[in-house]
Motif scaffolding. Structure first.
Motif, PDB file in Angstrom:
ATOM      1  N   ASP A   1      -2.378   4.068  -6.219  1.00  0.00           N
ATOM      2  CA  ASP A   1      -3.179   2.268  -5.504  1.00  0.00           C
ATOM      3  C   ASP A   1      -3.719   2.544  -4.115  1.00  0.00           C
ATOM      4  N   ASP A   2      -4.811   2.702  -3.876  1.00  0.00           N
ATOM      5  CA  ASP A   2      -5.291   2.814  -2.743  1.00  0.00           C
ATOM      6  C   ASP A   2      -5.924   2.091  -1.848  1.00  0.00           C
ATOM      7  N   PHE A   3      -5.492   0.463  -2.107  1.00  0.00           N
ATOM      8  CA  PHE A   3      -6.693  -0.167  -1.518  1.00  0.00           C
ATOM      9  C   PHE A   3      -5.110  -1.472  -0.409  1.00  0.00           C
ATOM     10  N   LYS A   4      -6.033  -1.056   0.959  1.00  0.00           N
ATOM     11  CA  LYS A   4      -5.660  -1.636   1.993  1.00  0.00           C
ATOM     12  C   LYS A   4      -4.923  -2.640   2.352  1.00  0.00           C
ATOM     13  N   TRP A   5      -3.705  -3.303   1.746  1.00  0.00           N
ATOM     14  CA  TRP A   5      -3.191  -4.320   2.129  1.00  0.00           C
ATOM     15  C   TRP A   5      -2.111  -4.714   2.611  1.00  0.00           C
TER      16      TRP A   5
ATOM     17  N   THR B   1      -2.822  -9.620   5.979  1.00  0.00           N
ATOM     18  CA  THR B   1      -4.134  -9.160   5.022  1.00  0.00           C
ATOM     19  C   THR B   1      -3.924  -9.153   3.881  1.00  0.00           C
TER      20      THR B   1
END
Length: 89
Positions: free
Chosen positions: A12-16, A22
């Motif tokens: 997972d490279d989604f930043k949260w 966020t």
């Protein structure tokens, strides 16, 4: 299958983060069959606020699943109905 395997994202490279607020919303989808029917079902999408988990959006739609059930290929049977719910969001 081999070509699709090359496109598989394993990380997972989604930043949260829950630490910096966020992440504001979480959602889920489901399709449930009507008793005694192999085609008639209810497709649902629910979105909740995070972290208090209050419902901010919900939508249900009666659908017909006409594609055959094939183990391990459930998404192919359901994806059209689920994507329509998401598009209507």
């Amino acid at each position: 299958q081999q070509e699709l395997k090359k496109q598989l994202i394993k990380k997972d490279d989604f930043k949260w983060s829950t630490a910096d607020n966020t992440l504001k919303l979480v959602g889920g989808v489901d399709i449930s069959f009507i008793k005694e029917s192999a085609e008639d079902a209810c497709a649902s999408l629910v979105v909740l606020s995070y972290p208090d988990l209050k419902v901010v959006y919900e939508h249900c739609k009666m659908v017909k699943l006409v594609e055959p059930y094939i183990p391990s290929f459930l998404a192919f049977r359901e994806v059209d109905h689920v994507s329509k719910l998401v598009e209507e969001l």
